[in-house]
Scaffold this active site. Structure first.
Site, PDB file in Angstrom:
ATOM      1  N   LYS A  13       9.959 104.527  54.077  1.00 33.54           N
ATOM      2  CA  LYS A  13      10.315 103.114  53.894  1.00 33.54           C
ATOM      3  C   LYS A  13      11.060 102.591  55.141  1.00 33.54           C
ATOM      4  O   LYS A  13      11.488 103.395  55.990  1.00 33.54           O
ATOM      5  CB  LYS A  13      11.168 102.990  52.627  1.00 33.54           C
ATOM      6  CG  LYS A  13      10.401 103.361  51.342  1.00 33.54           C
ATOM      7  CD  LYS A  13      11.302 103.240  50.119  1.00 33.54           C
ATOM      8  CE  LYS A  13      10.523 103.514  48.837  1.00 33.54           C
ATOM      9  NZ  LYS A  13      11.382 103.368  47.631  1.00 33.54           N
ATOM     10  N   TYR A  53       3.649  97.547  44.012  1.00 34.30           N
ATOM     11  CA  TYR A  53       4.682  97.695  42.979  1.00 34.30           C
ATOM     12  C   TYR A  53       4.389  96.853  41.736  1.00 34.30           C
ATOM     13  O   TYR A  53       5.309  96.502  41.005  1.00 34.30           O
ATOM     14  CB  TYR A  53       6.049  97.336  43.571  1.00 34.30           C
ATOM     15  CG  TYR A  53       6.660  98.433  44.426  1.00 34.30           C
ATOM     16  CD1 TYR A  53       6.831  99.730  43.931  1.00 34.30           C
ATOM     17  CD2 TYR A  53       7.086  98.176  45.730  1.00 34.30           C
ATOM     18  CE1 TYR A  53       7.401 100.735  44.706  1.00 34.30           C
ATOM     19  CE2 TYR A  53       7.659  99.178  46.510  1.00 34.30           C
ATOM     20  CZ  TYR A  53       7.816 100.455  45.993  1.00 34.30           C
ATOM     21  OH  TYR A  53       8.383 101.452  46.758  1.00 34.30           O
ATOM     22  N   ARG A 106      15.366 112.937  49.138  1.00 35.54           N
ATOM     23  CA  ARG A 106      16.355 111.923  48.748  1.00 35.54           C
ATOM     24  C   ARG A 106      17.729 112.556  48.523  1.00 35.54           C
ATOM     25  O   ARG A 106      18.762 111.939  48.812  1.00 35.54           O
ATOM     26  CB  ARG A 106      15.877 111.195  47.494  1.00 35.54           C
ATOM     27  CG  ARG A 106      14.740 110.197  47.783  1.00 35.54           C
ATOM     28  CD  ARG A 106      14.113 109.718  46.490  1.00 35.54           C
ATOM     29  NE  ARG A 106      13.135 108.640  46.685  1.00 35.54           N
ATOM     30  CZ  ARG A 106      12.276 108.269  45.742  1.00 35.54           C
ATOM     31  NH1 ARG A 106      12.270 108.862  44.564  1.00 35.54           N
ATOM     32  NH2 ARG A 106      11.418 107.283  45.973  1.00 35.54           N
ATOM     33  N   ASN A 116      16.234 104.224  49.221  1.00 40.42           N
ATOM     34  CA  ASN A 116      15.960 105.655  48.985  1.00 40.42           C
ATOM     35  C   ASN A 116      14.873 106.226  49.906  1.00 40.42           C
ATOM     36  O   ASN A 116      14.274 107.254  49.618  1.00 40.42           O
ATOM     37  CB  ASN A 116      15.700 105.936  47.504  1.00 40.42           C
ATOM     38  CG  ASN A 116      14.455 105.254  46.980  1.00 40.42           C
ATOM     39  OD1 ASN A 116      13.744 104.581  47.737  1.00 40.42           O
ATOM     40  ND2 ASN A 116      14.162 105.419  45.706  1.00 40.42           N
TER      41      ASN A 116
END
Ligand code: DAT
Ligand code: MG
Length: 153
Positions: A13, A53, A106, A116
């Protein structure tokens, strides 16, 4: 498809990319014995992220999530291996880093659920959907790793 050819979609991410954790994350998948099938650095559009998502569209954090995921480049990848979707999730840890064990990505590398650092498909069906969403078929590279006979019996 052979059992050791299951594919999952993994993405570093924007926070993971900005924090310089891409190499560490790729290293963990390589060292585990997973095979890289596709990879690109890309800034995802709002439409793509809303599709990605879609199952979370009614959750209160949805718009913040889409905004965060589009706030910088992500490293999108496809990894292949035996039970790769489950293995990927185990390597990631829990959704909330606070619940993730040390040794997981994580658990070792981030603190808050909203930052995260990594995405991983949660089922074979979502992996297929996500791979189609992020990659064109010709971006997936089929080859046999010379290490595969030493990773699988
Ligand atoms: P995962 O990424 O482990 O598959 P998910 O699909 O349930 O988790 O949620 C997608 C992402 O949304 C997650 O990685 C971080 C964010 N998220 C989930 N729950 C959240 C919450 N309670 N508050 C803020 N962000 C959340
Ligand atoms: Mg998920």
């Amino acid at each position: 498809m052979a059992a050791n050819k299951e594919r999952t979609f993994i993405a570093v991410k924007p926070d993971g990319v900005q924090r310089g954790l891409t190499g560490e994350i790729i290293k963990r998948f390589e060292q585990k014995g997973c095979q890289l099938v596709a990879m690109k650095l890309t800034k995802a559009s709002e439409e793509l992220l809303q599709q990605h998502y879609i199952d979370l569209k009614d959750r209160p954090f949805f718009s913040g999530l889409v905004q965060y995921m589009g706030s910088g480049p992500v490293v999108a990848m496809v990894w292949e291996g035996l039970n790769m979707v489950k293995t990927g999730r185990v390597m990631l840890g829990e959704t909330n880093p606070a619940d993730s064990k040390p040794g997981t990505i994580r658990g070792d590398l981030c603190i808050q659920v909203g930052r995260n650092i990594i995405h991983g498909s949660d089922s074979v069906e979502s992996a297929e959907k996500e791979i189609k969403l992020w990659f064109k078929p010709e971006e997936l590279v089929n080859y046999t790793s010379c290490a595969s006979d030493w990773i699988y019996e």
